[in-house]
Motif scaffolding. Sequence first.
Motif, mmCIF file in Angstrom:
data_model
loop_
_atom_site.group_PDB
_atom_site.id
_atom_site.type_symbol
_atom_site.label_atom_id
_atom_site.label_comp_id
_atom_site.label_asym_id
_atom_site.label_seq_id
_atom_site.Cartn_x
_atom_site.Cartn_y
_atom_site.Cartn_z
ATOM 1 N N UNK A 1 0.833 -1.206 0.000
ATOM 2 C CA UNK A 1 0.000 0.000 0.000
ATOM 3 C C UNK A 1 0.864 1.252 0.000
ATOM 4 N N UNK A 2 0.289 2.297 -0.531
ATOM 5 C CA UNK A 2 0.999 3.576 -0.547
ATOM 6 C C UNK A 2 1.012 4.176 0.855
ATOM 7 N N UNK A 3 1.934 5.054 1.082
ATOM 8 C CA UNK A 3 2.018 5.773 2.345
ATOM 9 C C UNK A 3 0.875 6.784 2.419
ATOM 10 N N UNK A 4 0.416 7.052 3.615
ATOM 11 C CA UNK A 4 -0.640 8.040 3.794
ATOM 12 C C UNK A 4 -0.054 9.436 3.639
ATOM 13 N N UNK A 5 -0.760 10.268 2.890
ATOM 14 C CA UNK A 5 -0.299 11.650 2.776
ATOM 15 C C UNK A 5 -0.999 12.492 3.847
ATOM 16 N N UNK A 6 -0.684 13.775 3.889
ATOM 17 C CA UNK A 6 -1.220 14.671 4.912
ATOM 18 C C UNK A 6 -2.735 14.732 4.880
ATOM 19 N N UNK A 7 -3.332 14.772 3.686
ATOM 20 C CA UNK A 7 -4.798 14.816 3.578
ATOM 21 C C UNK A 7 -5.427 13.540 4.133
ATOM 22 N N UNK A 8 -4.806 12.385 3.826
ATOM 23 C CA UNK A 8 -5.318 11.124 4.339
ATOM 24 C C UNK A 8 -5.269 11.116 5.868
ATOM 25 N N UNK A 9 -4.150 11.537 6.402
ATOM 26 C CA UNK A 9 -4.012 11.569 7.860
ATOM 27 C C UNK A 9 -5.030 12.512 8.487
ATOM 28 N N UNK A 10 -5.243 13.642 7.868
ATOM 29 C CA UNK A 10 -6.222 14.605 8.392
ATOM 30 C C UNK A 10 -7.617 13.988 8.408
ATOM 31 N N UNK A 11 -8.003 13.325 7.294
ATOM 32 C CA UNK A 11 -9.323 12.680 7.233
ATOM 33 C C UNK A 11 -9.443 11.578 8.301
ATOM 34 N N UNK A 12 -8.388 10.803 8.485
ATOM 35 C CA UNK A 12 -8.430 9.743 9.503
ATOM 36 C C UNK A 12 -8.525 10.332 10.908
ATOM 37 N N UNK A 13 -7.773 11.378 11.158
ATOM 38 C CA UNK A 13 -7.845 12.026 12.465
ATOM 39 C C UNK A 13 -9.247 12.574 12.723
ATOM 40 N N UNK A 14 -9.865 13.152 11.693
ATOM 41 C CA UNK A 14 -11.233 13.654 11.826
ATOM 42 C C UNK A 14 -12.198 12.511 12.128
ATOM 43 N N UNK A 15 -12.017 11.389 11.425
ATOM 44 C CA UNK A 15 -12.885 10.220 11.654
ATOM 45 C C UNK A 15 -12.690 9.697 13.068
ATOM 46 N N UNK A 16 -11.451 9.623 13.508
ATOM 47 C CA UNK A 16 -11.157 9.145 14.864
ATOM 48 C C UNK A 16 -11.782 10.076 15.893
ATOM 49 N N UNK A 17 -11.645 11.388 15.686
ATOM 50 C CA UNK A 17 -12.271 12.350 16.593
ATOM 51 C C UNK A 17 -13.787 12.198 16.601
ATOM 52 N N UNK A 18 -14.370 11.999 15.427
ATOM 53 C CA UNK A 18 -15.823 11.850 15.328
ATOM 54 C C UNK A 18 -16.316 10.611 16.067
ATOM 55 N N UNK A 19 -15.485 9.592 16.155
ATOM 56 C CA UNK A 19 -15.883 8.339 16.811
ATOM 57 C C UNK A 19 -15.553 8.309 18.297
ATOM 58 N N UNK A 20 -15.013 9.399 18.822
ATOM 59 C CA UNK A 20 -14.653 9.442 20.242
ATOM 60 C C UNK A 20 -15.841 9.117 21.153
ATOM 61 N N UNK A 21 -17.043 9.673 20.919
ATOM 62 C CA UNK A 21 -18.170 9.319 21.797
ATOM 63 C C UNK A 21 -18.467 7.811 21.787
#
Length: 185
Positions: free
Chosen positions: A99-119
């Motif tokens: 797999x390709x390495x995650x770029x900054x946009x990918x990491x940002x989207x994942x961080x947003x998803x992780x934050x959204x799933x905190x509850x």
Amino acid sequence: MPVLRKKAEFAKDPAAFETFYRRHVDDITRFLARRVDDPHQVADLVADVFLAVLDSAHTYRAGLGSEVAWLYGVARNTLSAERRRAVQESRLTGRVGGRRQLDTDDLTRLEERIDAERPARRAFQAMTDLPEGERAVLELVVIDQLTVTEAAAALGIRSGTAMVRLHRARRRLQALPLVMEGTPG
């Protein structure tokens, strides 16, 4: 040398199982050591074989062969299953490794998803002390957004039972509003 005659001799009696285990552990260890060169894997496989023996004790038939032959069959099946699992893991690792390495946009989207799933993560944490049946219904209804009827079907229980378990879980967790969001009144 006593031999296995029926499942009840060792599958339900710890002392009989210990006798059976002691009688055969060296044979099974040798059997696996001839086929596997990692001592940790041999030890794990020996344990897996004897767990499988407990699960499949009902399949032994004295008229079809000796208990050692049956036990070696269980060991072969256990080893084959482990090899299949290792091949699958290797294939998965190869696919993931390509797999390709995650770029900054990918990491940002994942961080947003992780934050959204905190509850939801907090809800899972809050539910850890609930009895299994109550937690399962609550997870399916609150986190996975199933109806009580759908949760009951998923768990193989009646809707009434699911409603009672959900009510009990909600009552236990009243002080945690984030868990109660999304639960039907």
